[in-house]
Design a protein around this motif. Structure first.
Motif, PDB file in Angstrom:
ATOM      1  N   GLN A   1      12.563  19.179  -3.069  1.00 24.80           N
ATOM      2  CA  GLN A   1      11.638  18.063  -3.140  1.00 24.80           C
ATOM      3  C   GLN A   1      12.335  16.734  -2.911  1.00 24.80           C
ATOM      4  O   GLN A   1      13.539  16.601  -3.124  1.00 24.80           O
ATOM      5  CB  GLN A   1      10.923  18.035  -4.490  1.00 24.80           C
ATOM      6  N   ALA A   2      11.542  15.761  -2.462  1.00 25.53           N
ATOM      7  CA  ALA A   2      11.959  14.370  -2.347  1.00 25.53           C
ATOM      8  C   ALA A   2      10.702  13.547  -2.606  1.00 25.53           C
ATOM      9  O   ALA A   2       9.584  14.078  -2.556  1.00 25.53           O
ATOM     10  CB  ALA A   2      12.537  14.070  -0.970  1.00 25.53           C
ATOM     11  N   TRP A   3      10.880  12.253  -2.861  1.00 23.55           N
ATOM     12  CA  TRP A   3       9.749  11.418  -3.262  1.00 23.55           C
ATOM     13  C   TRP A   3       9.705  10.123  -2.465  1.00 23.55           C
ATOM     14  O   TRP A   3      10.738   9.542  -2.167  1.00 23.55           O
ATOM     15  CB  TRP A   3       9.860  11.073  -4.744  1.00 23.55           C
ATOM     16  N   ILE A   4       8.474   9.685  -2.147  1.00 20.16           N
ATOM     17  CA  ILE A   4       8.219   8.378  -1.552  1.00 20.16           C
ATOM     18  C   ILE A   4       7.081   7.729  -2.343  1.00 20.16           C
ATOM     19  O   ILE A   4       6.453   8.383  -3.180  1.00 20.16           O
ATOM     20  CB  ILE A   4       7.856   8.476  -0.048  1.00 20.16           C
ATOM     21  N   THR A   5       6.824   6.454  -2.062  1.00 21.17           N
ATOM     22  CA  THR A   5       5.757   5.721  -2.754  1.00 21.17           C
ATOM     23  C   THR A   5       4.932   4.960  -1.731  1.00 21.17           C
ATOM     24  O   THR A   5       5.485   4.323  -0.836  1.00 21.17           O
ATOM     25  CB  THR A   5       6.366   4.728  -3.769  1.00 21.17           C
ATOM     26  N   ASP A   6       3.596   5.020  -1.867  1.00 23.89           N
ATOM     27  CA  ASP A   6       2.739   4.297  -0.929  1.00 23.89           C
ATOM     28  C   ASP A   6       2.568   2.844  -1.370  1.00 23.89           C
ATOM     29  O   ASP A   6       3.069   2.459  -2.434  1.00 23.89           O
ATOM     30  CB  ASP A   6       1.413   5.042  -0.719  1.00 23.89           C
ATOM     31  N   PRO A   7       1.894   2.002  -0.571  1.00 20.19           N
ATOM     32  CA  PRO A   7       1.784   0.580  -0.898  1.00 20.19           C
ATOM     33  C   PRO A   7       1.101   0.274  -2.230  1.00 20.19           C
ATOM     34  O   PRO A   7       1.312  -0.793  -2.798  1.00 20.19           O
ATOM     35  CB  PRO A   7       0.963   0.006   0.266  1.00 20.19           C
ATOM     36  N   ALA A   8       0.264   1.175  -2.749  1.00 26.81           N
ATOM     37  CA  ALA A   8      -0.409   0.953  -4.025  1.00 26.81           C
ATOM     38  C   ALA A   8       0.396   1.499  -5.201  1.00 26.81           C
ATOM     39  O   ALA A   8      -0.063   1.458  -6.337  1.00 26.81           O
ATOM     40  CB  ALA A   8      -1.802   1.581  -4.004  1.00 26.81           C
ATOM     41  N   GLY A   9       1.593   2.038  -4.927  1.00 29.13           N
ATOM     42  CA  GLY A   9       2.428   2.575  -6.001  1.00 29.13           C
ATOM     43  C   GLY A   9       2.190   4.044  -6.294  1.00 29.13           C
ATOM     44  O   GLY A   9       2.720   4.579  -7.266  1.00 29.13           O
ATOM     45  N   ILE A  10       1.411   4.724  -5.467  1.00 30.85           N
ATOM     46  CA  ILE A  10       1.155   6.153  -5.672  1.00 30.85           C
ATOM     47  C   ILE A  10       2.381   6.939  -5.233  1.00 30.85           C
ATOM     48  O   ILE A  10       2.876   6.791  -4.125  1.00 30.85           O
ATOM     49  CB  ILE A  10      -0.094   6.614  -4.901  1.00 30.85           C
ATOM     50  N   ARG A  11       2.873   7.783  -6.119  1.00 31.63           N
ATOM     51  CA  ARG A  11       4.035   8.618  -5.827  1.00 31.63           C
ATOM     52  C   ARG A  11       3.592   9.820  -5.000  1.00 31.63           C
ATOM     53  O   ARG A  11       2.558  10.431  -5.275  1.00 31.63           O
ATOM     54  CB  ARG A  11       4.685   9.093  -7.125  1.00 31.63           C
ATOM     55  N   ILE A  12       4.378  10.138  -3.970  1.00 31.19           N
ATOM     56  CA  ILE A  12       4.088  11.267  -3.084  1.00 31.19           C
ATOM     57  C   ILE A  12       5.308  12.183  -3.092  1.00 31.19           C
ATOM     58  O   ILE A  12       6.409  11.768  -2.743  1.00 31.19           O
ATOM     59  CB  ILE A  12       3.786  10.796  -1.653  1.00 31.19           C
ATOM     60  N   GLU A  13       5.087  13.402  -3.511  1.00 31.78           N
ATOM     61  CA  GLU A  13       6.148  14.412  -3.521  1.00 31.78           C
ATOM     62  C   GLU A  13       6.121  15.129  -2.182  1.00 31.78           C
ATOM     63  O   GLU A  13       5.065  15.550  -1.712  1.00 31.78           O
ATOM     64  CB  GLU A  13       5.886  15.400  -4.656  1.00 31.78           C
ATOM     65  N   LEU A  14       7.272  15.244  -1.563  1.00 28.64           N
ATOM     66  CA  LEU A  14       7.430  16.033  -0.346  1.00 28.64           C
ATOM     67  C   LEU A  14       8.123  17.315  -0.761  1.00 28.64           C
ATOM     68  O   LEU A  14       9.167  17.271  -1.416  1.00 28.64           O
ATOM     69  CB  LEU A  14       8.271  15.271   0.678  1.00 28.64           C
TER      70      LEU A  14
ATOM     71  N   PRO B   1      -7.152   4.950 -12.993  1.00 26.17           N
ATOM     72  CA  PRO B   1      -5.846   5.054 -12.334  1.00 26.17           C
ATOM     73  C   PRO B   1      -6.020   5.412 -10.869  1.00 26.17           C
ATOM     74  O   PRO B   1      -7.025   6.011 -10.488  1.00 26.17           O
ATOM     75  CB  PRO B   1      -5.157   6.187 -13.099  1.00 26.17           C
ATOM     76  N   LEU B   2      -5.047   5.019 -10.052  1.00 24.06           N
ATOM     77  CA  LEU B   2      -5.116   5.367  -8.631  1.00 24.06           C
ATOM     78  C   LEU B   2      -4.876   6.856  -8.456  1.00 24.06           C
ATOM     79  O   LEU B   2      -5.590   7.518  -7.747  1.00 24.06           O
ATOM     80  CB  LEU B   2      -4.120   4.536  -7.829  1.00 24.06           C
ATOM     81  N   ILE B   3      -3.855   7.395  -9.064  1.00 26.84           N
ATOM     82  CA  ILE B   3      -3.550   8.824  -9.122  1.00 26.84           C
ATOM     83  C   ILE B   3      -2.121   8.931  -9.661  1.00 26.84           C
ATOM     84  O   ILE B   3      -1.331   8.014  -9.487  1.00 26.84           O
ATOM     85  CB  ILE B   3      -3.671   9.515  -7.748  1.00 26.84           C
ATOM     86  N   ARG B   4      -1.759  10.019 -10.297  1.00 29.53           N
ATOM     87  CA  ARG B   4      -0.387  10.177 -10.800  1.00 29.53           C
ATOM     88  C   ARG B   4       0.566  10.466  -9.653  1.00 29.53           C
ATOM     89  O   ARG B   4       1.558   9.802  -9.480  1.00 29.53           O
ATOM     90  CB  ARG B   4      -0.347  11.284 -11.837  1.00 29.53           C
TER      91      ARG B   4
END
Length: 136
Positions: free
Chosen positions: A105-118, A67-70
């Motif tokens: 918290q808020a969430w974004i997603t990078d080009p590979a689909g990895i979720r990033i929590e702010l 997996p790329l990462i959760r």
């Protein structure tokens, strides 16, 4: 025993798009590159004073075995300001919400689909108070 998170390693299905996302859109600084046989295969990003994101090209789509990462989390001082800045760059950002731990918290997603929590901590956040969190 532990001082802080040193780095998180993620896979990138498109190295150039991932570099653009983190450096040009999120504003992170590149620390250094990884090369093999004169070909760039990854890079390190600064995610704070001594915390990094390590990125390596990952051929093909993510799989259960690789997996790329959760997800990973980036702390911010001003979540509303971060949301506005990211939206102004065309990044899709979730609405701000208060988590069970008492942190915003808020969430974004990078080009590979990895979720990033702010995340923006508050005085009552479990990360500081040690308060138990009950999730439904």
């Amino acid at each position: 025993m532990f001082k802080r998170l040193a780095h998180v390693c993620i896979g990138a299905t498109d190295l150039a798009a991932t570099e653009h996302f983190y450096i040009d859109l999120l504003g992170m600084d590149k620390a250094f590159d990884f090369y093999r046989d004169d070909r760039q295969i990854g890079f390190y990003l600064r995610a704070g004073e001594s915390t990094f994101i390590e990125v390596f090209v990952e051929p093909g789509a993510p799989q259960e075995e690789r997996p790329l990462i959760r997800h990973f989390c980036l702390e911010v001082d001003d979540l509303e300001g971060a949301i506005a800045a990211l939206k102004s760059k065309g990044i899709e950002v979730s609405e701000k919400k208060l988590g069970g731990d008492g942190a915003w918290q808020a969430w974004i997603t990078d080009p590979a689909g990895i979720r990033i929590e702010l995340m923006q901590y508050g005085q009552a956040s479990s990360q500081f108070s040690g308060r138990r969190v009950e999730l439904s």
